[in-house]
Write an enzyme that holds these catalytic residues in place. Sequence first.
Site, PDB file in Angstrom:
ATOM      1  N   GLY A   4       0.271  -5.044   0.835  1.00  0.00           N
ATOM      2  CA  GLY A   4      -0.884  -5.148  -0.059  1.00  0.00           C
ATOM      3  C   GLY A   4      -0.582  -5.949  -1.323  1.00  0.00           C
ATOM      4  O   GLY A   4      -1.495  -6.549  -1.906  1.00  0.00           O
ATOM      5  N   ALA A  19       0.862  -1.187   0.000  1.00  0.00           N
ATOM      6  CA  ALA A  19       0.000   0.000   0.000  1.00  0.00           C
ATOM      7  C   ALA A  19       0.897   1.235   0.000  1.00  0.00           C
ATOM      8  O   ALA A  19       2.053   1.170   0.439  1.00  0.00           O
ATOM      9  CB  ALA A  19      -0.895  -0.019   1.232  1.00  0.00           C
TER      10      ALA A  19
HETATM   11  N1  COA Z   1       4.425   3.210  -0.808  1.00  0.00           N
HETATM   12  C1  COA Z   1       4.747   4.374  -1.370  1.00  0.00           C
HETATM   13  N2  COA Z   1       5.822   4.521  -2.165  1.00  0.00           N
HETATM   14  C2  COA Z   1       6.606   3.442  -2.373  1.00  0.00           C
HETATM   15  C3  COA Z   1       6.316   2.199  -1.807  1.00  0.00           C
HETATM   16  C4  COA Z   1       5.162   2.100  -0.984  1.00  0.00           C
HETATM   17  N3  COA Z   1       4.799   0.956  -0.425  1.00  0.00           N
HETATM   18  N4  COA Z   1       7.261   1.324  -2.189  1.00  0.00           N
HETATM   19  C5  COA Z   1       8.093   2.006  -2.979  1.00  0.00           C
HETATM   20  N5  COA Z   1       7.709   3.286  -3.099  1.00  0.00           N
HETATM   21  C6  COA Z   1       8.333   4.354  -3.866  1.00  0.00           C
HETATM   22  C7  COA Z   1       9.562   4.914  -3.169  1.00  0.00           C
HETATM   23  O1  COA Z   1       9.191   5.870  -2.189  1.00  0.00           O
HETATM   24  C8  COA Z   1      10.292   5.522  -4.327  1.00  0.00           C
HETATM   25  O2  COA Z   1       9.647   6.752  -4.672  1.00  0.00           O
HETATM   26  P1  COA Z   1      10.545   8.071  -4.976  1.00  0.00           P
HETATM   27  O3  COA Z   1      11.399   7.677  -6.152  1.00  0.00           O
HETATM   28  O4  COA Z   1       9.541   9.107  -5.300  1.00  0.00           O
HETATM   29  O5  COA Z   1      11.344   8.307  -3.731  1.00  0.00           O
HETATM   30  C9  COA Z   1      10.001   4.547  -5.480  1.00  0.00           C
HETATM   31  O6  COA Z   1       8.841   3.836  -5.087  1.00  0.00           O
HETATM   32  C10 COA Z   1      11.107   3.553  -5.702  1.00  0.00           C
HETATM   33  O7  COA Z   1      11.365   2.905  -4.465  1.00  0.00           O
HETATM   34  P2  COA Z   1      12.841   2.784  -3.827  1.00  0.00           P
HETATM   35  O8  COA Z   1      12.688   2.614  -2.339  1.00  0.00           O
HETATM   36  O9  COA Z   1      13.709   3.891  -4.298  1.00  0.00           O
HETATM   37  O10 COA Z   1      13.334   1.418  -4.512  1.00  0.00           O
HETATM   38  P3  COA Z   1      14.331   0.369  -3.896  1.00  0.00           P
HETATM   39  O11 COA Z   1      14.583  -0.626  -4.994  1.00  0.00           O
HETATM   40  O12 COA Z   1      15.520   1.025  -3.270  1.00  0.00           O
HETATM   41  O13 COA Z   1      13.536  -0.371  -2.707  1.00  0.00           O
HETATM   42  C11 COA Z   1      11.657  -1.480  -1.724  1.00  0.00           C
HETATM   43  C12 COA Z   1      12.413  -1.126  -3.015  1.00  0.00           C
HETATM   44  C13 COA Z   1      10.376  -2.178  -2.160  1.00  0.00           C
HETATM   45  C14 COA Z   1      12.522  -2.459  -0.908  1.00  0.00           C
HETATM   46  C15 COA Z   1      11.367  -0.214  -0.906  1.00  0.00           C
HETATM   47  O14 COA Z   1      10.793   0.758  -1.773  1.00  0.00           O
HETATM   48  C16 COA Z   1      10.399  -0.451   0.220  1.00  0.00           C
HETATM   49  O15 COA Z   1      10.797  -0.964   1.269  1.00  0.00           O
HETATM   50  N6  COA Z   1       9.110  -0.089   0.015  1.00  0.00           N
HETATM   51  C17 COA Z   1       8.100  -0.209   1.030  1.00  0.00           C
HETATM   52  C18 COA Z   1       7.635  -1.640   1.151  1.00  0.00           C
HETATM   53  C19 COA Z   1       6.572  -1.761   2.233  1.00  0.00           C
HETATM   54  O16 COA Z   1       6.837  -1.548   3.393  1.00  0.00           O
HETATM   55  N7  COA Z   1       5.356  -2.135   1.805  1.00  0.00           N
HETATM   56  C20 COA Z   1       4.256  -2.369   2.697  1.00  0.00           C
HETATM   57  C21 COA Z   1       3.447  -1.150   2.875  1.00  0.00           C
HETATM   58  S1  COA Z   1       2.107  -1.453   4.005  1.00  0.00           S
END
Ligand code: COA
Length: 258
Positions: free
Chosen positions: A109, A64
Site C-alpha cells: 500500500g 497495509a
Molecule cells: N502491517 C502491520 N504491521 C507492520 C507492518 C505492516 N505492513 N510493517 C511493519 N509493521 C510493524 C511490525 O509488526 C512491528 O510491530 P511490533 O513492534 O508491534 O512488532 C513494527 O511495525 C516495526 O516493524 P519491524 O518488522 O520490527 O521492523 P524491521 O525494520 O525489522 O522490518 C519491514 C521492517 C518493513 C522490512 C518489516 O516490518 C516488514 O516486512 N513489514 C511488512 C511489509 C509488507 O509485507 N507490506 C505489505 C503488506 S500488504
Amino acid sequence: MDFVRLEREDNGVAILTIDRQEKLNALDMQVVEEIGQTLLEVESESPRAIIVTGAGEKSFVAGADISQMSSMSALQAKRFAEIGHAAMALLDRSPVPTIAAVNGYAFGGGLEIALACDIRVASENALMGFPEVGLGILPGMGGTQRAPRVVGPAIAKELIFTGRRIKPDEALRIGLVNRVVARGEALNAAREIAAEIAANGPLAVRFAKACTNRAHDVDLISGLEYEADQFGLLFSTEDAREGMGAFVEKRKAEFRGA
Ligand code: COA
C-alpha cells in the site's frame, strides 16, 4: 486526526504526513480513512501542490496493516480495497500535482500511494516492492493497475509476481521514481519540485494535469481534442494574459489563479 498531519507552506504547497511510526506508518482502515478525509479537506483550500510523506527516516509506508488484514472477511477486504481506491483517487485525480517523498520503506500500500502521486522522489535508503503475493494476497489499492501504467506491464508483472524489493537505483532505472536523493532529503527534494510548480500559472498547471492524466485513459484523438479544448480555455484566463504579457513586457509574471 490520529495518524495524518497536514502542514501548509507559505507558497501554497500542502504536506500530508502519515505518522504511525511504531508500525512503520502501516495503513490500517483508520489511517486510510484519515488520508482520504485530509485530502478532501486540503483540496477545498486550492493548494498549488500536495506532497505526501511518511513520518521518521525509516519508512514511507510499510504497506497495509497485515495484522488487521489477517482477520478480515472477504467482504471486509473488498471494502478495505474500495476505501483505499477512493483515497488513492483523491491523489491521482487531485486537480493539483501530487508528489510522493518516499523517505524509506514503500511496500504494498505504501508503493500504491506513491504510484497514485504524479511524481515520486526517493531517498537512498528507500526500499520498494509489492510483497503481497508472499502473503497469499495481491496489491489491492491500485497497484495492479497503476504500476503497469508507470513502469510498463512486463516490469510491473515481475515486481508483483516476485514480490522482490528493489533499491532506489533500480527504481530510478525502471522509471518507478523520478529522482533519488540522500537519506533524509526526500521531503526537501519534493519541496523543491513543488516550489518550481507553484511558481507557474496555477490554472495552467491544473489543466495540464487534467490533460496528461487522460493520456492513459482515452484514445489519442479524444486526448488531443481534450488538450485543444483546455488549451483554448486557458486563453480566457487572466493568468494566460499575465503570463504571456509578462514575457512580452520582459517582466516576471504575477499569477492570481484567475
Ligand atoms: N502491517 C502491520 N504491521 C507492520 C507492518 C505492516 N505492513 N510493517 C511493519 N509493521 C510493524 C511490525 O509488526 C512491528 O510491530 P511490533 O513492534 O508491534 O512488532 C513494527 O511495525 C516495526 O516493524 P519491524 O518488522 O520490527 O521492523 P524491521 O525494520 O525489522 O522490518 C519491514 C521492517 C518493513 C522490512 C518489516 O516490518 C516488514 O516486512 N513489514 C511488512 C511489509 C509488507 O509485507 N507490506 C505489505 C503488506 S500488504
